[in-house]
Motif scaffolding. Structure first.
Motif, PDB file in Angstrom:
ATOM      1  N   LYS A   1      94.547 -10.124 -10.600  1.00  0.00           N
ATOM      2  CA  LYS A   1      93.802  -9.063 -11.286  1.00  0.00           C
ATOM      3  C   LYS A   1      93.626  -7.836 -10.398  1.00  0.00           C
ATOM      4  O   LYS A   1      93.370  -6.735 -10.891  1.00  0.00           O
ATOM      5  CB  LYS A   1      92.446  -9.579 -11.753  1.00  0.00           C
ATOM      6  CG  LYS A   1      92.527 -10.523 -12.950  1.00  0.00           C
ATOM      7  CD  LYS A   1      91.156 -10.961 -13.417  1.00  0.00           C
ATOM      8  CE  LYS A   1      91.248 -11.875 -14.630  1.00  0.00           C
ATOM      9  NZ  LYS A   1      89.914 -12.323 -15.094  1.00  0.00           N
TER      10      LYS A   1
ATOM     11  N   ALA B   1      99.207  -8.058 -14.785  1.00  0.00           N
ATOM     12  CA  ALA B   1      98.900  -7.259 -13.598  1.00  0.00           C
ATOM     13  C   ALA B   1      99.959  -6.183 -13.354  1.00  0.00           C
ATOM     14  O   ALA B   1      99.645  -5.075 -12.925  1.00  0.00           O
ATOM     15  CB  ALA B   1      98.792  -8.162 -12.377  1.00  0.00           C
TER      16      ALA B   1
ATOM     17  N   ARG C   1      98.230  -5.237 -20.180  1.00  0.00           N
ATOM     18  CA  ARG C   1      97.796  -6.363 -21.013  1.00  0.00           C
ATOM     19  C   ARG C   1      98.871  -6.818 -21.988  1.00  0.00           C
ATOM     20  O   ARG C   1      98.929  -7.980 -22.364  1.00  0.00           O
ATOM     21  CB  ARG C   1      96.520  -5.989 -21.766  1.00  0.00           C
ATOM     22  CG  ARG C   1      95.317  -5.761 -20.851  1.00  0.00           C
ATOM     23  CD  ARG C   1      94.090  -5.352 -21.629  1.00  0.00           C
ATOM     24  NE  ARG C   1      93.668  -6.397 -22.548  1.00  0.00           N
ATOM     25  CZ  ARG C   1      92.640  -6.279 -23.394  1.00  0.00           C
ATOM     26  NH1 ARG C   1      91.964  -5.153 -23.440  1.00  0.00           N
ATOM     27  NH2 ARG C   1      92.309  -7.271 -24.178  1.00  0.00           N
TER      28      ARG C   1
END
Length: 256
Positions: A91, A131, A135
């Protein structure tokens, strides 16, 4: 033969993710109360075994470690925890290897399909794609086959054969991108030409048989380094270069 698709491996090929996997394995072991350590030299050797759960089981057997009759369940739990940690860490962002985003973007713009053939788990892949591409990262790819989708992992060609089936294409219409010997064997067994970009954990391997071995795919102003096999005319791998590779490969086969 026109180029119709690019087929990408993931770990080590799209991004240098194996070191992050190694760190997450060690953290998962510690969280479960195990004092197992996988330093880089051991992990490099373990990478000969494809699949995270398979890698843990191989390590247990190699070190004669007994974790009980429910070893398979415990290994699955360790692997799930490793994947959870990997998703958390990705993330913060993942850097794609040089030229990867450029080539994928160019291919899509030219109507060349882009697909993934990997033996990593779907959760790991989803985390990486989110990442690296956002998305909706998975939507960048026309077909995706992961470790959960095949009964036999690389060096078996199942992942590549399944992707070819999903795309409805012949191997001669595609180029595969790999970073490891296991991946090279899988792709070549499926009949695919292979561009190989060694990663930090595979640069010691023997890549005889790869059609083209280069340091990376290159960027404008940051040329690739040619290592072996077919040599692109430019300092980077782009769609015209890959089309030229297919032409050269077809001509070589005709002469044989």
């Amino acid at each position: 033969m026109p180029l119709k698709a690019l087929l990408f491996d993931v770990d080590g090929t799209l991004a240098e993710t194996e070191e992050l996997h190694r760190i997450c394995f060690e953290e998962a072991f510690a969280n479960a109360g195990h004092d197992w350590e996988w330093p880089r030299d051991i992990y490099r050797d373990l990478l000969k075994i494809t699949g995270g759960k398979e890698r843990i089981l191989h390590y247990l057997d190699r070190m004669s470690l007994d974790i009980g009759a429910d070893a398979a369940t415990r290994v699955a739990a360790l692997h799930a925890e490793k994947n959870r940690l990997y998703a958390l860490r990705t993330k913060f962002g993942v850097a794609l290897r040089p030229g990867v985003r450029r080539l994928i973007t160019e291919a899509r713009g030219r109507g060349v399909a882009v697909a993934i053939a990997t033996t990593t788990s779907r959760s790991n892949l989803d985390a990486l794609l989110a990442a690296a591409f956002g998305r909706a990262g998975a939507a960048w790819f026309s077909a995706i086959v992961t470790g959960e989708d095949v009964s036999r992992k690389k060096p078996d060609p199942s992942a590549y054969l399944q992707v070819l089936g999903l795309l409805g294409l012949a191997p001669s219409e595609c180029v595969a991108f790999e970073d490891s010997l296991n991946g090279l064997v899988a792709a070549k067994t499926a009949g695919l030409p292979v561009v190989l970009t060694p990663s930090i954990y595979t640069e010691h391997e023997n890549f005889t048989g790869a059609d083209c071995v280069v340091s990376d795919l290159g960027e404008p102003g940051r040329p690739l380094r040619h290592i072996a096999g077919w040599r692109p005319k430019a300092d980077l791998i782009d769609v015209p270069a890959l089309q030229a590779l297919l032409v050269a490969r077809t001509g070589e086969r005709a002469r044989q």
